[in-house]
Design a protein around this motif. Sequence first.
Motif, mmCIF file in Angstrom:
data_model
loop_
_atom_site.group_PDB
_atom_site.id
_atom_site.type_symbol
_atom_site.label_atom_id
_atom_site.label_comp_id
_atom_site.label_asym_id
_atom_site.label_seq_id
_atom_site.Cartn_x
_atom_site.Cartn_y
_atom_site.Cartn_z
ATOM 1 N N GLU A 1 -3.365 -8.830 -10.170
ATOM 2 C CA GLU A 1 -3.967 -9.130 -8.864
ATOM 3 C C GLU A 1 -5.395 -8.609 -8.744
ATOM 4 N N LEU A 2 -5.753 -7.707 -9.649
ATOM 5 C CA LEU A 2 -7.081 -7.094 -9.557
ATOM 6 C C LEU A 2 -8.199 -8.136 -9.652
ATOM 7 N N ALA A 3 -8.013 -9.078 -10.558
ATOM 8 C CA ALA A 3 -9.057 -10.076 -10.789
ATOM 9 C C ALA A 3 -9.380 -10.803 -9.496
ATOM 10 N N LYS A 4 -8.314 -11.155 -8.757
ATOM 11 C CA LYS A 4 -8.496 -11.870 -7.498
ATOM 12 C C LYS A 4 -9.145 -10.957 -6.447
ATOM 13 N N LEU A 5 -8.649 -9.731 -6.386
ATOM 14 C CA LEU A 5 -9.181 -8.790 -5.388
ATOM 15 C C LEU A 5 -10.664 -8.510 -5.629
ATOM 16 N N ALA A 6 -11.046 -8.544 -6.906
ATOM 17 C CA ALA A 6 -12.437 -8.238 -7.239
ATOM 18 C C ALA A 6 -13.396 -9.264 -6.655
ATOM 19 N N ALA A 7 -12.856 -10.407 -6.239
ATOM 20 C CA ALA A 7 -13.704 -11.433 -5.625
ATOM 21 C C ALA A 7 -14.282 -10.936 -4.307
ATOM 22 N N ARG A 8 -13.601 -9.970 -3.685
ATOM 23 C CA ARG A 8 -14.089 -9.476 -2.386
ATOM 24 C C ARG A 8 -15.277 -8.518 -2.520
ATOM 25 N N GLY A 9 -15.605 -8.183 -3.739
ATOM 26 C CA GLY A 9 -16.712 -7.250 -3.948
ATOM 27 C C GLY A 9 -16.369 -6.340 -5.100
ATOM 28 N N PRO A 10 -17.344 -5.584 -5.572
ATOM 29 C CA PRO A 10 -17.067 -4.711 -6.717
ATOM 30 C C PRO A 10 -16.080 -3.610 -6.334
ATOM 31 N N ILE A 11 -15.015 -3.497 -7.124
ATOM 32 C CA ILE A 11 -14.028 -2.434 -6.903
ATOM 33 C C ILE A 11 -14.535 -1.166 -7.576
ATOM 34 N N ARG A 12 -14.543 -0.071 -6.826
ATOM 35 C CA ARG A 12 -15.071 1.189 -7.372
ATOM 36 C C ARG A 12 -14.015 1.955 -8.137
ATOM 37 N N ALA A 13 -12.778 1.916 -7.633
ATOM 38 C CA ALA A 13 -11.743 2.755 -8.230
ATOM 39 C C ALA A 13 -10.365 2.152 -7.983
ATOM 40 N N ILE A 14 -9.437 2.511 -8.858
ATOM 41 C CA ILE A 14 -8.044 2.108 -8.699
ATOM 42 C C ILE A 14 -7.221 3.377 -8.693
ATOM 43 N N TYR A 15 -6.484 3.585 -7.623
ATOM 44 C CA TYR A 15 -5.648 4.779 -7.544
ATOM 45 C C TYR A 15 -4.216 4.383 -7.830
ATOM 46 N N LEU A 16 -3.591 5.021 -8.838
ATOM 47 C CA LEU A 16 -2.187 4.707 -9.063
ATOM 48 C C LEU A 16 -1.385 5.833 -9.697
ATOM 49 N N THR A 17 -0.054 5.650 -9.645
ATOM 50 C CA THR A 17 0.914 6.644 -10.103
ATOM 51 C C THR A 17 1.751 5.991 -11.201
ATOM 52 N N PRO A 18 1.199 5.897 -12.429
ATOM 53 C CA PRO A 18 1.812 5.061 -13.459
ATOM 54 C C PRO A 18 3.164 5.573 -13.976
ATOM 55 N N HIS A 19 3.368 6.888 -13.951
ATOM 56 C CA HIS A 19 4.549 7.432 -14.618
ATOM 57 C C HIS A 19 5.829 7.140 -13.831
ATOM 58 N N HIS A 20 5.896 7.683 -12.639
ATOM 59 C CA HIS A 20 6.995 7.344 -11.740
ATOM 60 C C HIS A 20 6.345 6.884 -10.455
ATOM 61 N N GLN A 21 6.165 5.586 -10.340
ATOM 62 C CA GLN A 21 5.388 5.077 -9.204
ATOM 63 C C GLN A 21 5.928 5.636 -7.897
ATOM 64 N N TYR A 22 4.982 6.067 -7.056
ATOM 65 C CA TYR A 22 5.366 6.597 -5.752
ATOM 66 C C TYR A 22 5.286 5.469 -4.742
ATOM 67 N N PRO A 23 6.349 5.116 -4.074
ATOM 68 C CA PRO A 23 7.661 5.753 -3.998
ATOM 69 C C PRO A 23 8.759 5.097 -4.830
ATOM 70 N N THR A 24 8.462 4.034 -5.583
ATOM 71 C CA THR A 24 9.568 3.251 -6.178
ATOM 72 C C THR A 24 10.120 3.842 -7.473
ATOM 73 N N THR A 25 9.426 4.788 -8.068
ATOM 74 C CA THR A 25 9.822 5.487 -9.304
ATOM 75 C C THR A 25 9.721 4.625 -10.576
ATOM 76 N N VAL A 26 9.256 3.374 -10.489
ATOM 77 C CA VAL A 26 9.152 2.572 -11.711
ATOM 78 C C VAL A 26 7.958 3.029 -12.550
ATOM 79 N N THR A 27 8.067 2.788 -13.878
ATOM 80 C CA THR A 27 7.004 3.179 -14.806
ATOM 81 C C THR A 27 6.109 1.975 -15.091
ATOM 82 N N LEU A 28 4.825 2.187 -15.075
ATOM 83 C CA LEU A 28 3.883 1.099 -15.370
ATOM 84 C C LEU A 28 4.077 0.667 -16.817
ATOM 85 N N SER A 29 4.268 -0.619 -17.037
ATOM 86 C CA SER A 29 4.584 -1.101 -18.387
ATOM 87 C C SER A 29 3.386 -0.952 -19.312
ATOM 88 N N ALA A 30 3.696 -0.903 -20.603
ATOM 89 C CA ALA A 30 2.638 -0.735 -21.606
ATOM 90 C C ALA A 30 1.640 -1.887 -21.530
#
Lengths: 501, 501
Positions: B252-281
């Motif tokens: 989804e980032l590619a689409k969101l980037a259309a709104r302007g330059p994205i400065r940063a992405i904040y995420l919880t890759p190991h155990h996503q907060y709050p769903t606990t899923v792991t970001l895939s390789a």
Amino acid sequence: MARWELAFSVDPAVKQPLFVQIAHAISMDVRRGRLRPGDALPGSRTLARSLGVHRNTVLAAYQELTAEGWIETARARGSFVSRDLPDPKPRALPRISPRSDVPARPAYELRHVPEMYRASQGHPPTTLALAGGIPDVRLLPSVELARAYRRVIKAQGSALLGYGDSRGHARLRTGLAQMLSVTRGVAASRDTVLITRGSQMALYLVARALTAPGDLVAVENPGYQPAWEAFRLAGARLLPLSIDSGGANVKELAKLAARGPIRAIYLTPHHQYPTTVTLSAARRIELISFARTHRIAIIEDDYDHEFHYEGRPVLPMASVDDKGAVIYIGTLSKVLAPGLRIGYVVAPPPVIEAIASYRSYVDLQGDLAVEAAVADLLEAGDVQRHIRRARRVYQERRDILAAQLKKQLGSALSFEKPTGGMALWAHVAQEIDLAAWEEQAAHHGVAFQTARRFTFDGRMRPYVRLGFASLGETEITEAVRRMARALKEMPQKGRPRRDQS
Amino acid sequence: MARWELAFSVDPAVKQPLFVQIAHAISMDVRRGRLRPGDALPGSRTLARSLGVHRNTVLAAYQELTAEGWIETARARGSFVSRDLPDPKPRALPRISPRSDVPARPAYELRHVPEMYRASQGHPPTTLALAGGIPDVRLLPSVELARAYRRVIKAQGSALLGYGDSRGHARLRTGLAQMLSVTRGVAASRDTVLITRGSQMALYLVARALTAPGDLVAVENPGYQPAWEAFRLAGARLLPLSIDSGGANVKELAKLAARGPIRAIYLTPHHQYPTTVTLSAARRIELISFARTHRIAIIEDDYDHEFHYEGRPVLPMASVDDKGAVIYIGTLSKVLAPGLRIGYVVAPPPVIEAIASYRSYVDLQGDLAVEAAVADLLEAGDVQRHIRRARRVYQERRDILAAQLKKQLGSALSFEKPTGGMALWAHVAQEIDLAAWEEQAAHHGVAFQTARRFTFDGRMRPYVRLGFASLGETEITEAVRRMARALKEMPQKGRPRRDQS
């Protein structure tokens, strides 16, 4: 595809466990396209043999890679590179060996950040620093403090080590409220006190709660730069008020108000920072009246209330404020130790709530165990005992500094002995090149603060601030001797002209 | 002017010393015009007699007033109201008796402040809170901690109690860098680690260093609201990324980037907060590649790295970042205790410098003594021992929670047992009115988190987050029993419809 072989050599200099290094090497091979989705990996025995490691190490590496999603293991068929991976085009990525350092530069831009404030200047250990505003932590009853910490952890560890109130530990808030009301005439209760991490956080949070970008805030000039920066970071535009022997020239406010509505006035009425003068009673009246009329917040920073040597401390403006115009800021950094990072704000409950809310996103809460330990010391009277002792010691040090300056630098410096505080503000004879003296002094192993650290325009004025609290008596005498020697040995340009001596 | 008499009665309920009360009453008389500049004050003996107090008390009051500038004392002629005062027109000011409370409301306006974040919800003590992300501080080796605190204060009190480095205590920075490089493959050194007050301050400072008003920052939805607020306070506009079983949908980032330059992405890759899923390789690769191309900072919040129960923890994205794209944030709040407030940021030195500079105006520095004590525990292996023990305990608690939920709430909740973390994310059967259940549960003495706490739009979704780390096994069983009972006794509307049961 030709049979894959892991190009990998164990680097004993790398601190990562072997299995992590192996896993990393394999994942790098996937990323650079040497291994592709669906490719079979060698059996663990085979790979272990070819690498000369124990089979368990390979198994651990495979387990790691499975957990990370790089590979999949089918019970009977062995391990395969995940099909879930994107199909990265084989690229000639640079060969990456296991890293031992993070990259030296970020791959993104930073926004403007202010220049770092350094409370202690990091002089060589042999330098005697006449640092203003730094207490002598050697006087601190640190054994009692450590004991109190252990006591509160033992008695109520779970409560102190979990999440808590963003306003600070209730017992310390109560203790400070009592202390303020009894000794300073400041009406305060548990719900009108918020514990901060030193007065700096109080300034930062108050600035955030009061000001939006473009708001006007009046400050003292010379004054306390870290407070200015806290307001600037909140977007405030600062208006400097000049200082004379009666403190801040509050008469200037009326003129400054022509530039737009002033939101707040930040000042240090008791011992003005850095000049140590006390704001006169007349000006206090005028200021409170002006602030009330214009709905301006007076931010009163009473950072070293206790250290007043002639008569009793002057009561803060907050003690006569019955309309909620004054936000009162204090700290235990001078009274106990800066390292404890305990400051406080006294203000009406809606202000305390607002500050606590903001604070919940800055650092959530203070150090409840340290706060409880200090509450313990406060209740036991240890803090008050320490204050009495420190006051006596600092008064003696002030007298020694003043006497030594008169004796050794009488023609270079003129000053009035400060009635309170932890530093002396002295005028420097005009013929002296102060910047050169400061530099020469560093070579002679003595440091002091010159006016440019405090002026609104950052330019030099012929004044120095000499702290006397953190050095012992012989140290003070020696520091002044070094100052005098540095002045004598100054290069031509900075030396007092002959015709004037 | 008629002879002045002090209208004053001692109020025993007031905690201020008598002399302060007297001084205050006199100064009030000056302020309301009953006494005017130049007026003579009665002699101390006379006033003492008329007030029925000791003469020394009056002398102390006069001394106080002199210090404050209200009165002047000429040696032979007695005391006079200062001529230096402004000449306030006699006004009928309301009679003000000594105050015991600060004003209820401020006399100035506050700027918008965010709603307070409360990490612990302040339930009644009998409530069993299945609070996500809260460790069991009862497991902490608190005696060792208190001992370490005393040890470091004793050994190096002066250094720890004074002003220090805004990046944190060097020994702890070194210890954490070693720990990160050995156990997580994150290359770090003393100069690329900065100690913060919990991960919240890390988030706040990183947000300030990276974003200016209007900048775009992508976040996970559902996600961690206190992080969002930290970015919002820095003026950022947030773009939500949806979450599925592979973690954040980085496509989804590619689409969101259309709104302007994205400065940063904040995420919880190991155990996503709050769903606990792991970001895939696959998504990790894609994300790093996208971030590098667009010079976007990846802010990786690895808040509970150690608590992974199936296989080993997945190595963080920072472990494969060799271009300085990732800012890595961790904390000891989960591993040791939230109350210690020790978090950290790992980033290239220029970023660390920028954060330290900003921090020097927020709270100047952390708690160096606590930091040194924790470094002590880290070096002695106590932290690692505690982690191993806590991991075993939490894994058992996870299994018990999962088993009890299946048994007692099998038709209401569906979930996959999380591979790591301190909470379980469960889907709630559609026919259940979740808000009503939550409310009913509170009456039954059990609390859990519902999805609206985590959604970007703040609206409810049919999910709950159930923390298992902070409760013992019997407490977990009882908590689930209370949840089930609350569900059964729910008012009509919220109960599962008959035709479905």
